[in-house]
Motif scaffolding. Structure first.
Motif, PDB file in Angstrom:
ATOM      1  N   UNK A  55       0.376  -1.944   0.135  1.00 36.58           N
ATOM      2  CA  UNK A  55      -0.341   0.051  -0.430  1.00 36.58           C
ATOM      3  C   UNK A  55       0.649   1.393  -0.178  1.00 36.58           C
ATOM      4  N   UNK A  56       2.116   1.262  -0.534  1.00 38.30           N
ATOM      5  CA  UNK A  56       2.777   2.328   0.109  1.00 38.30           C
ATOM      6  C   UNK A  56       2.496   2.926   1.273  1.00 38.30           C
ATOM      7  N   UNK A  57       3.150   4.256   1.449  1.00 42.08           N
ATOM      8  CA  UNK A  57       3.339   5.059   2.927  1.00 42.08           C
ATOM      9  C   UNK A  57       2.286   5.361   3.718  1.00 42.08           C
ATOM     10  N   UNK A  58       1.197   5.748   2.621  1.00 35.74           N
ATOM     11  CA  UNK A  58      -0.326   6.508   2.588  1.00 35.74           C
ATOM     12  C   UNK A  58      -0.827   5.676   2.963  1.00 35.74           C
ATOM     13  N   UNK A  59      -0.465   3.843   2.539  1.00 40.81           N
ATOM     14  CA  UNK A  59      -1.726   3.006   2.814  1.00 40.81           C
ATOM     15  C   UNK A  59      -0.964   2.389   4.484  1.00 40.81           C
ATOM     16  N   UNK A  60       0.487   2.760   4.783  1.00 36.99           N
ATOM     17  CA  UNK A  60       0.602   2.322   5.939  1.00 36.99           C
ATOM     18  C   UNK A  60       0.582   2.882   6.984  1.00 36.99           C
ATOM     19  N   UNK A  61       0.780   4.653   6.715  1.00 37.37           N
ATOM     20  CA  UNK A  61       0.633   5.664   7.370  1.00 37.37           C
ATOM     21  C   UNK A  61      -1.187   5.416   7.576  1.00 37.37           C
ATOM     22  N   UNK A  62      -1.760   5.505   6.713  1.00 33.50           N
ATOM     23  CA  UNK A  62      -3.382   5.326   7.033  1.00 33.50           C
ATOM     24  C   UNK A  62      -3.672   4.213   8.579  1.00 33.50           C
ATOM     25  N   UNK A  63      -2.870   2.649   7.914  1.00 32.33           N
ATOM     26  CA  UNK A  63      -3.028   1.573   8.802  1.00 32.33           C
ATOM     27  C   UNK A  63      -2.816   1.782  10.363  1.00 32.33           C
ATOM     28  N   UNK A  64      -1.777   2.795  10.754  1.00 27.35           N
ATOM     29  CA  UNK A  64      -0.764   3.100  11.961  1.00 27.35           C
ATOM     30  C   UNK A  64      -1.915   4.392  12.552  1.00 27.35           C
ATOM     31  N   UNK A  65      -2.962   4.897  11.198  1.00 26.12           N
ATOM     32  CA  UNK A  65      -3.718   6.314  11.998  1.00 26.12           C
ATOM     33  C   UNK A  65      -4.948   5.125  12.422  1.00 26.12           C
ATOM     34  N   UNK A  66      -5.530   3.768  11.711  1.00 26.00           N
ATOM     35  CA  UNK A  66      -7.071   3.522  12.660  1.00 26.00           C
ATOM     36  C   UNK A  66      -6.681   2.315  13.103  1.00 26.00           C
TER      37      UNK A  66
END
Length: 177
Positions: A55-66
């Motif tokens: 998912x790239x950086x944006x997908x990894x960051x989104x997963x972390x926030x969720x």
């Protein structure tokens, strides 16, 4: 030659900023979790893992926030997703098998849809951070229809989040995140 935008682009653009969203929970979730651009405490470690994440950086960051927002006691994730969820929720038990007490499920392909549906019916949050998972829209439609509750947040490019809280009505939001 002009290129026509994909269908629903205007709704995703508006809903991505919270405009036209009438649910207070959905508005807060979109603004503070999906579209948050401020730095979180572990973004440097998440970015280091993102090189291995589809998912790239944006997908990894989104997963972390969720994961930080949901803060589950039990999560079903494997590989890099398990490491990201473990950073966001250090006290959570993270394994690869969805069980009835699971609070967060990260779909990476190959999961048993009936187990995911059972967990979502009991209030779990389901995250699909990668656009390469086949039939995400069909799975999320099934989640929404068979559970009868929960908010679906669909990105136009394939990422999706289903928040299965029982107090939320069954509703889908097209959001750019």
């Amino acid at each position: 030659m002009t290129i026509a935008p994909r269908s629903g682009w205007w709704r995703r653009l508006r809903h991505g900023r919270g405009f036209g969203v009438h649910s207070p929970f959905a508005y807060r979730f979109i603004r503070e979790v999906l579209r948050e651009r401020c730095a979180y405490y572990a973004y440097d470690r998440v970015d280091a893992l993102a090189a291995e994440w589809p998912g790239g950086v944006s997908g990894a960051r989104m997963l972390f926030r969720v994961a930080a927002f949901v803060n589950p006691s039990h999560a079903a994730a494997s590989g890099v997703a398990a490491a990201i969820v473990g950073m966001a929720c250090p006290s959570a038990l993270v394994d690869g098998v969805p069980e009835p007490q699971t609070g967060l499920i990260v779909l990476q392909g190959g999961e048993n849809e009936d187990a995911v549906l059972c967990c979502a019916a009991s209030g779990a949050t389901v995250v699909v951070p990668d656009r390469n998972i086949p039939s995400v829209a069909a799975l999320f439609a099934r989640l929404r229809n068979e559970t009868g509750h929960g908010h679906c947040f669909m990105n136009g490019s394939g990422a999706a989040v289903f928040v299965g809280r029982r107090t939320l009505p069954a509703e889908t939001f097209d959001v750019r995140f």
